[in-house]
Every structure is written in C-alpha cells, then in structure tokens.
Design a protein around this motif. Structure first.
Motif: not given
Length: 139
Positions: A18-30
């Motif tokens: 977790l090296a960023k202030r915002h990390v998004t998680i999801g199925r898509g790579t985009s």
C-alpha cells in the motif's frame, strides 16, 4: 510498507504493498491498482485510503471502503461500507482472503494538505474522515 497479504488454503501468497494514498481493488485491470480476477469481485469493488492519523502525530491510518459492490467487502467476516483497518484484520473480497499487515511505516507518501478542523463534541472521527475525503476529492 503496509500491505495486504493474500492467502490461499491458509498459506500466504501475493503481497500487495500500500504505497499510495488511494489504492483501488477490483476485477478489472483498467482503473484498479489491485486486480483480483474472480467473478465474485466487482469491476471496481473497494478502495483503500491512507490518511494522516488523527491520534498519532506523524502516523497513518488505513481505511477500506466498499464501492457499492454486489458481493460486499468483509473485514473480519463483517460486511462493511467503510472501516479502519487494524494490524491482523482479515479482508475478504469475493473469494479472496487477505490479511492486513500494518506493521511497517508508510514512508514514501506525498504530504497531503487537509482541513485541520476537528470535529465538535457532537461529531465523530468518522465525520472528520468523511470531511477530509470530500476535501481530497475536490482538489
């Protein structure tokens, strides 16, 4: 560096830093920082936010928020909309199980200007966190 460590059959596997202030998680790579290719994971399932700690000067707090996913985000087997992650918390997204490792410092994050207004006695730290998020989103 704080991280989510994915487990499979009880054995640790992939470590997501977790090296960023915002990390998004999801199925898509985009548009996602962490891609979990599983049909039970929404395209944009959850977001992790790292914020300056209100209680530990110079420290950070890590929050996870469900982004309205179909199958919800779970922390310690409780469905959440948003919650603060603590050392050792177990996060489940779809069929993916990850353990939060917050033992290391988050050293390389950019400073973030926020409104330092503290909540009144009738407001919670969640109010302050929500206010801080709205300020960050407008910048």
């Amino acid at each position: 560096m704080a991280a989510l460590i994915q487990f499979a059959s009880g054995a640790p596997g992939i470590k997501y830093s977790l090296a960023k202030r915002h990390v998004t998680i999801g199925r898509g790579t985009s548009g996602n920082d962490i891609c979990l290719p599983c049909s039970f994971v929404s395209k944009h399932h959850a977001r992790i936010e790292v914020v300056d700690s209100l209680t530990r000067p110079g420290g950070y707090d890590v929050y996870i928020e469900d982004l309205g996913s179909t199958n919800k985000t779970y922390v310690n087997e409780q469905a959440i909309t948003r919650c603060k992650l603590e050392e050792g918390d177990v996060v489940r997204i779809g069929r993916n199980t990850m353990k939060f490792d917050g033992s290391d410092d988050l050293l390389n994050l950019e400073p973030l200007e926020v409104d330092l207004e503290l909540p009144r006695s009738d407001q919670s730290q969640t109010w302050n966190f929500s206010r801080r998020l709205s300020i960050m989103e407008t910048e």
